[in-house]
Write a protein that holds these residues in place. Structure first.
Motif, mmCIF file in Angstrom:
data_model
loop_
_atom_site.group_PDB
_atom_site.id
_atom_site.type_symbol
_atom_site.label_atom_id
_atom_site.label_comp_id
_atom_site.label_asym_id
_atom_site.label_seq_id
_atom_site.Cartn_x
_atom_site.Cartn_y
_atom_site.Cartn_z
ATOM 1 N N ARG B 165 92.692 81.772 -35.376
ATOM 2 C CA ARG B 165 91.355 81.731 -34.124
ATOM 3 C C ARG B 165 91.033 80.224 -33.863
ATOM 4 O O ARG B 165 90.000 80.334 -33.229
ATOM 5 N N LEU B 166 91.379 78.903 -34.243
ATOM 6 C CA LEU B 166 91.451 78.205 -34.355
ATOM 7 C C LEU B 166 92.454 77.189 -32.516
ATOM 8 O O LEU B 166 93.638 77.882 -32.525
ATOM 9 N N THR B 167 91.078 76.451 -32.153
ATOM 10 C CA THR B 167 92.198 75.501 -30.986
ATOM 11 C C THR B 167 92.733 74.906 -31.509
ATOM 12 O O THR B 167 91.753 73.711 -31.647
ATOM 13 N N ILE B 168 94.349 74.051 -31.470
ATOM 14 C CA ILE B 168 94.805 73.252 -31.539
ATOM 15 C C ILE B 168 95.937 73.071 -30.420
ATOM 16 O O ILE B 168 96.921 73.920 -29.706
ATOM 17 N N ALA B 169 95.094 71.668 -30.578
ATOM 18 C CA ALA B 169 96.675 70.824 -28.949
ATOM 19 C C ALA B 169 96.845 70.040 -30.053
ATOM 20 O O ALA B 169 96.645 68.755 -30.462
ATOM 21 N N ILE B 170 98.569 69.627 -29.332
ATOM 22 C CA ILE B 170 99.448 69.026 -29.549
ATOM 23 C C ILE B 170 99.482 68.461 -28.438
ATOM 24 O O ILE B 170 100.104 68.402 -27.207
ATOM 25 N N CYS B 171 99.273 67.199 -28.077
ATOM 26 C CA CYS B 171 99.234 66.023 -27.439
ATOM 27 C C CYS B 171 100.951 64.908 -27.494
ATOM 28 O O CYS B 171 101.156 64.630 -28.642
ATOM 29 N N GLY B 172 101.306 64.942 -26.584
ATOM 30 C CA GLY B 172 102.230 63.654 -26.435
ATOM 31 C C GLY B 172 103.455 64.456 -25.773
ATOM 32 O O GLY B 172 103.873 65.079 -25.284
ATOM 33 N N ASP B 173 104.461 63.805 -26.447
ATOM 34 C CA ASP B 173 105.710 63.913 -25.801
ATOM 35 C C ASP B 173 106.391 64.910 -27.125
ATOM 36 O O ASP B 173 107.241 64.763 -28.236
ATOM 37 N N VAL B 174 106.015 66.177 -26.370
ATOM 38 C CA VAL B 174 106.487 67.824 -27.082
ATOM 39 C C VAL B 174 107.656 67.571 -27.051
ATOM 40 O O VAL B 174 108.756 67.920 -27.857
ATOM 41 N N LEU B 175 108.338 67.296 -25.868
ATOM 42 C CA LEU B 175 109.705 67.679 -25.413
ATOM 43 C C LEU B 175 110.981 66.539 -26.740
ATOM 44 O O LEU B 175 111.633 67.933 -27.449
ATOM 45 N N HIS B 176 110.836 65.913 -27.067
ATOM 46 C CA HIS B 176 111.187 65.214 -28.208
ATOM 47 C C HIS B 176 110.851 65.427 -29.081
ATOM 48 O O HIS B 176 111.227 64.544 -30.401
ATOM 49 N N SER B 177 110.106 66.096 -29.859
ATOM 50 C CA SER B 177 109.415 66.738 -31.209
ATOM 51 C C SER B 177 109.597 67.691 -32.129
ATOM 52 O O SER B 177 109.268 68.550 -31.605
ATOM 53 N N ARG B 178 110.757 67.028 -32.973
ATOM 54 C CA ARG B 178 110.357 68.593 -33.685
ATOM 55 C C ARG B 178 109.799 68.654 -34.594
ATOM 56 O O ARG B 178 108.784 69.538 -35.554
ATOM 57 N N VAL B 179 108.689 67.990 -35.102
ATOM 58 C CA VAL B 179 107.003 68.004 -35.460
ATOM 59 C C VAL B 179 106.636 69.192 -35.226
ATOM 60 O O VAL B 179 105.923 69.758 -35.497
ATOM 61 N N ALA B 180 106.260 68.962 -33.081
ATOM 62 C CA ALA B 180 105.348 69.337 -32.749
ATOM 63 C C ALA B 180 106.195 70.696 -32.297
ATOM 64 O O ALA B 180 105.343 71.719 -32.770
ATOM 65 N N ARG B 181 107.764 70.923 -32.582
ATOM 66 C CA ARG B 181 108.120 72.374 -32.851
ATOM 67 C C ARG B 181 107.842 73.144 -33.731
ATOM 68 O O ARG B 181 107.406 74.889 -33.930
ATOM 69 N N SER B 182 108.177 72.650 -34.797
ATOM 70 C CA SER B 182 107.413 73.720 -36.505
ATOM 71 C C SER B 182 106.256 73.840 -36.187
ATOM 72 O O SER B 182 105.782 74.904 -36.639
ATOM 73 N N ASN B 183 105.510 72.565 -35.846
ATOM 74 C CA ASN B 183 103.805 73.143 -36.029
ATOM 75 C C ASN B 183 103.437 74.325 -34.563
ATOM 76 O O ASN B 183 102.844 75.089 -35.156
ATOM 77 N N ILE B 184 104.282 74.116 -33.509
ATOM 78 C CA ILE B 184 103.850 75.447 -32.121
ATOM 79 C C ILE B 184 103.485 76.791 -33.654
ATOM 80 O O ILE B 184 103.839 78.062 -33.500
ATOM 81 N N HIS B 185 105.545 76.212 -33.728
ATOM 82 C CA HIS B 185 106.014 77.923 -34.413
ATOM 83 C C HIS B 185 104.688 77.807 -35.949
ATOM 84 O O HIS B 185 104.585 79.536 -35.895
ATOM 85 N N LEU B 186 104.410 77.794 -36.200
ATOM 86 C CA LEU B 186 103.509 78.086 -37.576
ATOM 87 C C LEU B 186 102.153 78.299 -37.543
ATOM 88 O O LEU B 186 101.875 78.668 -37.719
ATOM 89 N N LEU B 187 101.453 77.734 -36.299
ATOM 90 C CA LEU B 187 100.163 77.619 -35.556
ATOM 91 C C LEU B 187 100.290 79.231 -34.904
ATOM 92 O O LEU B 187 99.533 79.676 -35.588
ATOM 93 N N ASN B 188 101.778 79.375 -34.481
ATOM 94 C CA ASN B 188 101.164 80.625 -34.716
ATOM 95 C C ASN B 188 101.565 82.098 -34.915
ATOM 96 O O ASN B 188 100.818 82.642 -34.683
ATOM 97 N N ILE B 189 102.675 81.635 -36.069
ATOM 98 C CA ILE B 189 102.453 82.528 -36.948
ATOM 99 C C ILE B 189 101.095 82.960 -37.362
ATOM 100 O O ILE B 189 101.239 84.178 -38.204
ATOM 101 N N MET B 190 100.708 81.177 -37.948
ATOM 102 C CA MET B 190 98.966 81.900 -38.197
ATOM 103 C C MET B 190 98.218 82.204 -37.772
ATOM 104 O O MET B 190 96.394 82.474 -37.952
ATOM 105 N N GLY B 191 98.819 82.689 -36.587
ATOM 106 C CA GLY B 191 97.702 82.937 -35.752
ATOM 107 C C GLY B 191 96.469 82.103 -34.666
ATOM 108 O O GLY B 191 95.591 82.509 -34.025
ATOM 109 N N ALA B 192 96.847 81.025 -34.811
ATOM 110 C CA ALA B 192 95.941 79.957 -34.929
ATOM 111 C C ALA B 192 96.865 79.653 -32.592
ATOM 112 O O ALA B 192 97.575 80.519 -32.052
#
Lengths: 425, 321
Positions: B165-192
């Protein structure tokens, strides 16, 4: 100007609403205060009798080249403004193409400052790509935030499709209008006139219509995945018109313009290698010209531009292949366009829409309409007055008109910007 | 080999750690809980244990890296593994050996852990099919960087006490970021609640399908956020093509106090490093000790990687006993 001015006994033509009636228009503090057949007028108002002549919104010209900054030998802002006024044009959209390309806020502001000396409105259209090189995006975001509404690489295409795709994506965030010049470089850079039998006879390298149509088709394809506002600066042939018509049918956010020369002349105007007929895109075949007229009538083409592009005599007094492209047109835009009305192809309102409310709507300007609260930018003209186009009488510094000696019907009588009469015969 | 038969004696049912996508909430919690313990261990003077004694770890980096490689190296050494680094320069990779030949050569040396970074998305997975040991993805192309997402999660969980339930913003070059992809998956799994913010050229609309809300206006996207994750902008690759200039980028998408003012008052700021000060993040904001968790992220990185090395070798170690 706290006084009121009343223009009475005018044939009021407002293409946006379809108004066409004899009436009066009241102007106060640079704005339209009232309009109608009978309006209450303050006693001390100055009254000007229009004697039944046509009164329409001042013309908006979306394609004008000015030599500022850096190329004053072409023309100055002040003189261009006077030429515009003589043609009934109250708003001039300045292309970024000059010696110092207008591709950042500093240049936009420079032009804005210079434009204060001019009597008509100058609206800079800065470059889409830095230095018009088609390689890197210009600061579309910062310029949009500072009030720039439209971007164009002028007489160059954004040729790289990957860059164009990202430009369209990027511009969509700011609701900026992207205006594209349609010419595949590889198909057009060596040509000087329309490809076809005449080019073969004259021995001049041709530019196929495909150079224009391919670029348009590509852009329309890109626009299927973004909602950016897109304007094809000039479409000049039957194939491009078909593409544009289909795009509009499919609700693509695209509009199109055409220059006066492209519906008033065909490639045969070149005659004996007259360099004043050299423009980009080139004058097309008669078939294409007829298609352009039809597309203006049916709305596939939204806007008429002058394409005003002064070239000094030295760059025109050379063999056809070496001559610069470009014709002047601010002063002749209305009178030559009126041929479409006199020949019965379009009504007066249909024709005027292409130079008033349509460009205003596409750019996003509060102008181009006879409506209370709108700026009192007005053109008063006599649609029937005959005249012969005489380059020597032109205000433009350079006289490179392809309409030299052409008999036309229609003359601008008064041009008014923000309530002030800036041109009068 | 089958992943199902592991579940009986080990809670973590995967042979490799190739990405976050496909993990379950309990898998992630299992790693993070163990990592918490390693944080404590790493803060002691004697940081070393011997649980990986006798095991061989190879760090195979086809792409340059300093901090991730060092972090994995420290993690392996603190657990007592024998460790070798192999980088692309000055190795058989440079001599034109194919990825799979390198994999089978290394496999013949019987390593127990392969930590792999590769410039192409999917390359680590391809390699994992050719070896018998556990493979850890240390970043593949623009696909995934699972240990980065895990260390980010640990950092947030320790500061905020939870992820859900935290709101988490990932900012910048999401298109070319493996960090962003992994974070989007993880945070979704954890319910953020995940938001992505950036220009439309770098934050495409179809990121919605990964479970992120898309914003192109940074202030709008930061409104009410608990966590702001900045991404590194690869200016040399992006300039002109994806956005016009650094000054325009910083004006629109650089994290400064003005834009941050719309986030929650206690919003924390993260960055996977290395930072471009004055490009994606204002120097003052980056150095704000009460808000910036950037140094904690680095510390958590070692602990999370120790936990991963530990977990992925458990089955093997138990079998030997």
């Amino acid at each position: 100007m706290s006084r009121y001015t009343l223009y009475k006994n005018a044939r009021l033509l407002d293409p946006a609403t379809g108004m066409d009636m004899i009436g009066q228009i009241l102007i106060h503090k640079g704005k339209i205060a009232d309009i109608g057949q009978k309006i209450t007028t303050p006693e001390d108002a100055e009254i000007i009798d229009c004697k039944g002549k046509c009164l329409c919104p001042g013309l908006i010209d979306m394609r004008v080249f000015v030599g500022i900054p850096g190329a004053n030998y072409k023309d100055t802002v002040k003189n261009t403004g006077e030429a515009a006024a003589a043609g009934g044009v109250t708003t001039v959209c300045v292309q970024p193409v000059t010696d110092q390309i207008i591709d950042d806020m500093a240049r936009v502001e420079f032009l804005d400052n210079r434009a204060r000396k001019a009597k008509v409105n100058f609206i800079p259209f800065p470059a889409i790509t830095k230095q018009l090189e088609g390689k890197e995006m210009a600061e579309i975001g910062l310029m949009s935030r500072s009030g720039v509404k439209a971007f164009t690489d002028g007489n160059k295409s954004v040729a790289n499709p990957a860059l164009m795709m990202r430009v369209l994506q990027y511009a969509s965030m700011f609701d900026a209008l992207i205006i594209q010049h349609l010419a595949v470089p590889e198909l057009s850079e060596n040509g000087v006139m329309n490809a076809g039998a005449l080019a073969v006879r004259l021995g001049l390298p041709g530019i196929p219509t495909a150079a224009e149509t391919i670029m348009l088709e590509r852009d329309i394809r890109l626009l299927q995945s973004v909602s950016t506002r897109y304007h094809a600066a000039q479409i000049t042939c039957r194939d491009s018109i078909e593409v544009m018509a289909a795009a509009k049918k499919n609700k693509i956010n695209a509009t199109a313009g055409v220059a006066v020369a492209h519906f008033a002349l065909n490639e045969y105007a070149i005659e004996e290698y007259r360099t004043f007929t050299k423009i980009s895109p080139p004058l097309r075949s008669e078939n294409d010209r007829v298609a352009v007229v039809k597309a203006l009538k049916d709305g596939t083409i939204d806007v008429i531009v002058s394409g005003h592009d002064p070239e000094d005599p030295e760059s025109k007094r050379v063999p056809y292949e070496s001559a610069e492209s470009g014709v002047v047109g601010l002063e002749t835009m209305l009178s030559v366009s009126l041929e479409l009305y006199h020949n019965g192809f379009m009504t007066l309102l249909e024709l005027l829409a292409k130079m008033t409310c349509n460009p205003a709507k596409i750019i996003g300007l509060q102008a181009g309409r006879l409506e209370i609260g709108f700026p009192a930018d007005i053109c008063i003209f006599d649609p029937d007055a005959p005249q012969k186009i005489d380059p020597e009488k032109m205000i433009s510094l350079t006289k490179n008109t392809p309409f030299d000696g052409r008999p036309v019907q229609g003359r601008v009588l008064k041009t008014i910007v923000a309530g002030e009469i800036i041109f009068e015969v | 080999m089958s992943e199902a038969e592991n579940t009986a004696d080990c809670i973590f049912p995967h042979q490799h750690l190739l990405g976050i996508e496909g993990l379950k909430e309990q898998d992630i919690n299992f790693i993070l809980d163990l990592a918490d313990k390693y944080v404590e261990q790493n803060r002691k003077t004697n940081k070393k244990t011997d649980i990986l004694t006798g095991l061989t770890q190879i760090n195979l980096f086809f792409e340059n890296s300093t901090r991730t490689r060092m972090s994995f190296e420290l993690a392996g050494k603190r657990l007592g593994a024998d460790l070798i680094n192999m980088t692309s320069s000055g190795s058989s990779i440079k001599k034109g050996e194919t990825l799979l030949d390198t994999a089978s050569t290394l496999n013949a040396m019987r390593p127990d852990l392969l930590v792999v970074r590769h410039g192409s998305s999917g390359a680590v997975k391809l390699l994992s099919r050719k070896v018998n040991c556990a493979v850890l993805n240390a970043g593949d192309g623009t696909h995934e960087h699972p240990t980065q997402a895990l260390l980010d999660a640990l950092t947030i969980r320790r500061r905020k006490g939870k992820l859900a339930r935290l709101t988490i913003a990932i900012c910048g070059d999401v298109l070319h970021s493996r960090v962003a992809r992994s974070n989007i998956h993880l945070l979704n799994i954890m319910g953020a609640r995940v938001r992505v913010i950036g220009p439309s050229t770098l934050v495409p609309e179809n990121l919605r399908e990964l479970g992120a809300e898309v914003f192109h206006d940074m202030k709008e996207g930061l409104k009410g956020c608990d966590v702001v994750m900045m991404l590194r902008l690869q200016t040399e690759r992006m300039l002109g093509g994806y956005f016009p200039t650094i000054s325009e980028y910083f004006t629109l998408y650089g994290l400064d106090y003005d834009k941050l003012s719309v986030a929650k008052e206690d919003a924390m700021i993260m960055h996977p490093g290395p930072m471009n000060r004055g490009v994606e993040i204002d120097a003052e904001v980056a150095d704000d000790l009460t808000r910036s968790a950037i140094k904690e992220q680095v510390e958590m990185g070692v602990a999370v990687r120790m936990a991963c090395l530990d977990i992925l070798t458990r089955k093997k170690r138990q079998a030997e006993k």
